[in-house]
Every structure is written in C-alpha cells, then in structure tokens.
Design a protein around this motif. Structure first.
Motif, PDB file in Angstrom:
ATOM      1  N   ASP A 139       0.822  -1.204   0.000  1.00 54.20           N
ATOM      2  CA  ASP A 139       0.000   0.000   0.000  1.00 54.20           C
ATOM      3  C   ASP A 139       0.861   1.262   0.000  1.00 54.20           C
ATOM      4  OD1 ASP A 139      -2.702   1.225   0.243  1.00 54.20           O
ATOM      5  OD2 ASP A 139      -1.876   1.984   2.125  1.00 54.20           O
ATOM      6  N   LEU A 140       1.924   1.245   0.802  1.00 51.59           N
ATOM      7  CA  LEU A 140       2.844   2.392   0.824  1.00 51.59           C
ATOM      8  C   LEU A 140       3.438   2.616  -0.563  1.00 51.59           C
ATOM      9  CD1 LEU A 140       4.557   4.513   2.449  1.00 51.59           C
ATOM     10  CD2 LEU A 140       6.282   2.717   2.613  1.00 51.59           C
ATOM     11  N   ARG A 141       3.846   1.541  -1.218  1.00 54.27           N
ATOM     12  CA  ARG A 141       4.455   1.659  -2.542  1.00 54.27           C
ATOM     13  C   ARG A 141       3.474   2.269  -3.545  1.00 54.27           C
ATOM     14  NH1 ARG A 141       7.452  -3.675  -3.930  1.00 54.27           N
ATOM     15  NH2 ARG A 141       8.326  -3.097  -1.901  1.00 54.27           N
ATOM     16  N   MET A 142       2.210   1.877  -3.446  1.00 54.04           N
ATOM     17  CA  MET A 142       1.208   2.433  -4.351  1.00 54.04           C
ATOM     18  C   MET A 142       0.983   3.928  -4.068  1.00 54.04           C
ATOM     19  SD  MET A 142       0.443  -0.072  -6.359  1.00 54.04           S
ATOM     20  CE  MET A 142       2.183  -0.521  -6.135  1.00 54.04           C
ATOM     21  N   ARG A 143       0.966   4.316  -2.805  1.00 51.90           N
ATOM     22  CA  ARG A 143       0.779   5.732  -2.471  1.00 51.90           C
ATOM     23  C   ARG A 143       1.961   6.581  -2.936  1.00 51.90           C
ATOM     24  NH1 ARG A 143      -1.242   7.500   3.295  1.00 51.90           N
ATOM     25  NH2 ARG A 143      -1.174   9.458   2.111  1.00 51.90           N
ATOM     26  N   ARG A 144       3.147   6.012  -2.879  1.00 57.65           N
ATOM     27  CA  ARG A 144       4.333   6.768  -3.292  1.00 57.65           C
ATOM     28  C   ARG A 144       4.303   7.091  -4.782  1.00 57.65           C
ATOM     29  NH1 ARG A 144       8.863   3.115  -2.256  1.00 57.65           N
ATOM     30  NH2 ARG A 144       9.970   4.660  -3.509  1.00 57.65           N
ATOM     31  N   GLN A 145       3.546   6.354  -5.559  1.00 56.58           N
ATOM     32  CA  GLN A 145       3.504   6.610  -6.995  1.00 56.58           C
ATOM     33  C   GLN A 145       2.862   7.945  -7.347  1.00 56.58           C
ATOM     34  OE1 GLN A 145       1.606   3.193  -8.766  1.00 56.58           O
ATOM     35  NE2 GLN A 145       3.327   1.826  -8.310  1.00 56.58           N
ATOM     36  N   ALA A 146       2.180   8.564  -6.385  1.00 59.46           N
ATOM     37  CA  ALA A 146       1.573   9.868  -6.631  1.00 59.46           C
ATOM     38  C   ALA A 146       2.619  10.913  -6.982  1.00 59.46           C
ATOM     39  CB  ALA A 146       0.775  10.309  -5.400  1.00 59.46           C
ATOM     40  N   VAL A 147       3.878  10.666  -6.603  1.00 59.41           N
ATOM     41  CA  VAL A 147       4.935  11.638  -6.889  1.00 59.41           C
ATOM     42  C   VAL A 147       5.155  11.800  -8.395  1.00 59.41           C
ATOM     43  CG1 VAL A 147       6.891  10.029  -6.884  1.00 59.41           C
ATOM     44  CG2 VAL A 147       7.217  12.376  -6.078  1.00 59.41           C
ATOM     45  N   LEU A 148       4.748  10.797  -9.176  1.00 61.53           N
ATOM     46  CA  LEU A 148       4.899  10.887 -10.627  1.00 61.53           C
ATOM     47  C   LEU A 148       4.010  11.976 -11.231  1.00 61.53           C
ATOM     48  CD1 LEU A 148       4.900   7.078 -11.481  1.00 61.53           C
ATOM     49  CD2 LEU A 148       6.844   8.615 -11.762  1.00 61.53           C
ATOM     50  N   THR A 149       2.895  12.250 -10.565  1.00 61.66           N
ATOM     51  CA  THR A 149       1.921  13.197 -11.114  1.00 61.66           C
ATOM     52  C   THR A 149       1.527  14.269 -10.105  1.00 61.66           C
ATOM     53  OG1 THR A 149       0.133  11.670 -10.477  1.00 61.66           O
ATOM     54  CG2 THR A 149       0.954  11.527 -12.739  1.00 61.66           C
ATOM     55  N   GLN A 150       2.389  14.531  -9.121  1.00 56.19           N
ATOM     56  CA  GLN A 150       2.056  15.524  -8.099  1.00 56.19           C
ATOM     57  C   GLN A 150       1.742  16.868  -8.757  1.00 56.19           C
ATOM     58  OE1 GLN A 150       5.517  15.339  -5.646  1.00 56.19           O
ATOM     59  NE2 GLN A 150       6.774  16.637  -6.959  1.00 56.19           N
ATOM     60  N   PRO A 151       0.800  17.641  -8.177  1.00 57.73           N
ATOM     61  CA  PRO A 151       0.304  18.842  -8.851  1.00 57.73           C
ATOM     62  C   PRO A 151       1.321  19.959  -9.031  1.00 57.73           C
ATOM     63  CG  PRO A 151      -0.579  18.670  -6.611  1.00 57.73           C
ATOM     64  CD  PRO A 151       0.097  17.376  -6.910  1.00 57.73           C
ATOM     65  N   GLY A 153       5.651  21.122  -8.997  1.00 57.85           N
ATOM     66  CA  GLY A 153       7.052  20.704  -8.982  1.00 57.85           C
ATOM     67  C   GLY A 153       7.300  19.322  -9.535  1.00 57.85           C
ATOM     68  N   LEU A 154       6.686  19.006 -10.682  1.00 58.52           N
ATOM     69  CA  LEU A 154       6.877  17.677 -11.261  1.00 58.52           C
ATOM     70  C   LEU A 154       8.348  17.395 -11.533  1.00 58.52           C
ATOM     71  CD1 LEU A 154       4.031  17.180 -13.901  1.00 58.52           C
ATOM     72  CD2 LEU A 154       4.425  15.825 -11.853  1.00 58.52           C
ATOM     73  N   PRO A 155       8.894  16.326 -10.953  1.00 60.13           N
ATOM     74  CA  PRO A 155      10.277  15.970 -11.285  1.00 60.13           C
ATOM     75  C   PRO A 155      10.354  15.336 -12.670  1.00 60.13           C
ATOM     76  CG  PRO A 155       9.347  14.332  -9.795  1.00 60.13           C
ATOM     77  CD  PRO A 155       8.317  15.422  -9.940  1.00 60.13           C
ATOM     78  N   ARG A 156      11.509  15.418 -13.286  1.00 59.34           N
ATOM     79  CA  ARG A 156      11.746  14.751 -14.566  1.00 59.34           C
ATOM     80  C   ARG A 156      12.319  13.355 -14.263  1.00 59.34           C
ATOM     81  NH1 ARG A 156      14.188  19.553 -14.887  1.00 59.34           N
ATOM     82  NH2 ARG A 156      16.259  18.601 -14.946  1.00 59.34           N
ATOM     83  N   TRP A 157      11.689  12.345 -14.805  1.00 57.38           N
ATOM     84  CA  TRP A 157      12.087  10.962 -14.538  1.00 57.38           C
ATOM     85  C   TRP A 157      12.635  10.329 -15.807  1.00 57.38           C
ATOM     86  CZ3 TRP A 157      10.839   8.445  -9.728  1.00 57.38           C
ATOM     87  CH2 TRP A 157      10.070   9.237  -8.859  1.00 57.38           C
ATOM     88  N   ARG A 158      13.728   9.608 -15.655  1.00 55.50           N
ATOM     89  CA  ARG A 158      14.251   8.797 -16.755  1.00 55.50           C
ATOM     90  C   ARG A 158      14.584   7.422 -16.181  1.00 55.50           C
ATOM     91  NH1 ARG A 158      15.832   8.903 -22.521  1.00 55.50           N
ATOM     92  NH2 ARG A 158      16.313  11.102 -22.285  1.00 55.50           N
ATOM     93  N   ASP A 186       1.527   3.088 -19.991  1.00 55.32           N
ATOM     94  CA  ASP A 186       0.726   4.232 -19.550  1.00 55.32           C
ATOM     95  C   ASP A 186       1.612   5.307 -18.914  1.00 55.32           C
ATOM     96  OD1 ASP A 186      -1.539   2.960 -20.449  1.00 55.32           O
ATOM     97  OD2 ASP A 186      -2.168   2.250 -18.474  1.00 55.32           O
ATOM     98  N   VAL A 187       2.520   4.884 -18.027  1.00 60.87           N
ATOM     99  CA  VAL A 187       3.388   5.858 -17.347  1.00 60.87           C
ATOM    100  C   VAL A 187       4.323   6.531 -18.351  1.00 60.87           C
ATOM    101  CG1 VAL A 187       5.204   6.147 -15.630  1.00 60.87           C
ATOM    102  CG2 VAL A 187       3.265   4.670 -15.136  1.00 60.87           C
ATOM    103  N   SER A 188       4.758   5.779 -19.363  1.00 58.77           N
ATOM    104  CA  SER A 188       5.696   6.346 -20.339  1.00 58.77           C
ATOM    105  C   SER A 188       5.082   7.470 -21.157  1.00 58.77           C
ATOM    106  CB  SER A 188       6.209   5.241 -21.274  1.00 58.77           C
ATOM    107  OG  SER A 188       5.190   4.813 -22.165  1.00 58.77           O
ATOM    108  N   GLN A 189       3.753   7.614 -21.107  1.00 63.52           N
ATOM    109  CA  GLN A 189       3.075   8.685 -21.838  1.00 63.52           C
ATOM    110  C   GLN A 189       2.979   9.971 -21.025  1.00 63.52           C
ATOM    111  OE1 GLN A 189      -0.589   6.578 -22.849  1.00 63.52           O
ATOM    112  NE2 GLN A 189       0.129   6.334 -24.958  1.00 63.52           N
ATOM    113  N   LEU A 190       3.370   9.913 -19.747  1.00 66.74           N
ATOM    114  CA  LEU A 190       3.374  11.132 -18.950  1.00 66.74           C
ATOM    115  C   LEU A 190       4.427  12.091 -19.500  1.00 66.74           C
ATOM    116  CD1 LEU A 190       3.127   9.602 -15.352  1.00 66.74           C
ATOM    117  CD2 LEU A 190       1.306  10.751 -16.638  1.00 66.74           C
ATOM    118  N   PRO A 191       4.154  13.391 -19.503  1.00 64.10           N
ATOM    119  CA  PRO A 191       5.088  14.334 -20.127  1.00 64.10           C
ATOM    120  C   PRO A 191       6.433  14.450 -19.413  1.00 64.10           C
ATOM    121  CG  PRO A 191       3.346  15.495 -18.934  1.00 64.10           C
ATOM    122  CD  PRO A 191       2.947  14.059 -18.977  1.00 64.10           C
TER     123      PRO A 191
END
Length: 275
Positions: A139-151, A153-158, A186-191
């Motif tokens: 459950d913690l791991r799933m909640r942490r995924q919100a950082v990918l789309t936080q409203p 200061g979006l970080p750039r992920w590679r 799906d995640v790879s389509q995030l900007p």
C-alpha cells in the motif's frame, strides 16, 4: 550538507565545536551531520556563520529544515517494517527532487509497479518480514507513486529497465505481466517520464554494477546517489559522486533502446504474455 560546508571551511569537528561554544563537542557535531542529533534553527545559523556560509537562501532553507525536524510524515502510520530508515530517506528524496535518473536490472521499480506485481515481489523478497505486514508495504508503494503526477514541482524521470524484467512470468497469475507492462506503457506517456529498455543483446555498460538512482535537487541541496543490492540501500551525497553516476547513466542510455523503440519492445512482450 553541513559536513560539506565544514569541510569547505577547512574545520575539524572539534574546531567547529570550539567555535560554537562550551556546550559543543566534536561528537555532537558528528551526530548532527549524520542526522542523529538535534539542532535548533538559531544554532544552524550560528554553525553556518562559523563555516563562512552567509548566503541567505542557504541559511533560510537549513533553518526551516531544523524547525521541521522530528515532524511525522504522511507515511508514519505504516510502521517500521514498511518504512525502515532507508525507505524514509527515499521518500524524502523522491518528493523533493527536480530530476531522477535510475537503472534497474533486477526488479521493476516501485514507482512503476502494479499492486499485483508489488505483492508478488514483496512476498519473494521480504521473506523475513511477517506476511501480515506485507499489505502495508504494498500500500505504501502504491501511495508513493503519486509523486509521478504531483500537482506542483513535477520531477523529470528517466528510467532504464533491463529487457529481462519484461519477460518475468508468474504462473499462478497469467495476466499479471500483461497488466504490469500496460502500466509501463501508460506511465511512459506522462510528459515528465521517459522509459528506455536495455536489450538482452546489449554490450557491456556501467549498469552491470547493479541498480542505481541519481537525484538532483534545486539549489542549495547537493545531488544524492542511491545504490541498492540484496542487503542494503546506500546513499552518497555531493557533486563529485553524482557526476560519476551521471556519466555512467549517460552511457547506459546510449546502450539502451531509444524511447520509441523501447515502447515497441514493451508492447511486443505484452502481446507475447497475452498468448
């Protein structure tokens, strides 16, 4: 970070303690630098002044950090099995980073996992943790995924993932991997996210050393490198070590498939799992 400023000032822990006053000792300085000793905001300002740091932005940021020390994060209710110290450090880093670059040869990283995949991986790797505590980890791991789309200061992920990860099979859950690979697409389509695949036939590259993640932050915070193996996560701080791993990651990206070709490779394996 305080250690970095002390080193730049050419001071030993004992010398800095003497400058701070009678109640200070070298061991106290060491505990504070390793985040196991408390320090107040006024003490932070005094310590930085002793080290010759006068930049108001740096002073303000570190004073605020001292004020917030000890406050519980949203993850505090999960318990120490789900949130050991190295995971708490990771949560802080991923929440504050401007860019994150990571190579994963063994397991699809938690940020990209489905709940079903996370459950199976947790059962396989956290075998010393009681099974009744596994749901909290997932459950913690799933909640942490919100950082990918936080409203803000979006970080750039590679991400670079080894192709072998796309070929994993879970006999008792035949649809697990198609769903997991759909999650990658799906995640790879995030900007702010790019995913590359390291092909099975790739030549030697720096990723052969194992999993590593490079976090870059806004000024004044120094970059952090995290490496991971079966027994431990290790953190290294500073421009020099981050520069080494950034160069390694550049070489990893060159050895990996381009982003578009990586997406096609994920699709190919997803279709293969579906038959």
């Amino acid at each position: 970070m305080l250690r970095q400023y002390r080193d730049r000032a050419g001071l030993s822990g004992e010398q800095l303690a003497a400058m701070m006053g009678a109640k200070w000792t070298g061991p106290k300085i060491s505990r504070i630098e390793h985040a196991v000793g408390a320090i107040t905001a006024p003490e932070v300002a005094q310590l930085l002044e002793c080290c010759g740091v006068s930049d108001p932005e740096i002073v303000t940021v570190l004073e605020e950090l001292a004020r917030n020390a000890g406050k519980s994060g949203w993850w505090s209710n999960y318990g120490t099995s789900a949130v050991p110290q190295h995971v708490e450090d990771l949560i802080y880093a991923e929440g504050e980073a401007e860019s994150i670059r990571s190579y994963h040869p063994n397991v699809i990283p938690g940020w990209l996992q489905t709940a079903a995949y996370a459950k199976e991986i947790t059962m396989a790797t956290a075998f010393r943790i009681p099974p009744e505590e596994h749901p909290a980890i997932v459950d913690l791991r799933m909640r942490r995924q919100a950082v990918l789309t936080q409203p803000t200061g979006l970080p750039r992920w590679r991400f670079v993932l080894h192709e072998a990860l796309l070929m994993q099979r879970f006999v008792s859950h035949p649809m697990l991997m198609p769903e997991q690979l759909r999650r990658l697409l799906d995640v790879s389509q995030l900007p702010n996210v790019e995913i590359q695949i390291m092909p099975l036939d790739a030549g030697p590259h720096p990723g052969a050393g194992g999993t590593f993640i490079v976090f870059h932050f806004a000024r004044p915070w120094p970059p952090i490198v995290m490496t991971e193996d079966r027994n431990d996560m290790r953190y290294f701080e500073g421009d020099e070590v981050a520069g080494e791993y950034d160069e390694a990651f550049e070489r990893v990206m060159v050895a990996a498939l381009p982003v578009d070709q990586s997406r096609e490779t994920i699709k190919k394996h997803m279709e293969g799992h579906a038959h």
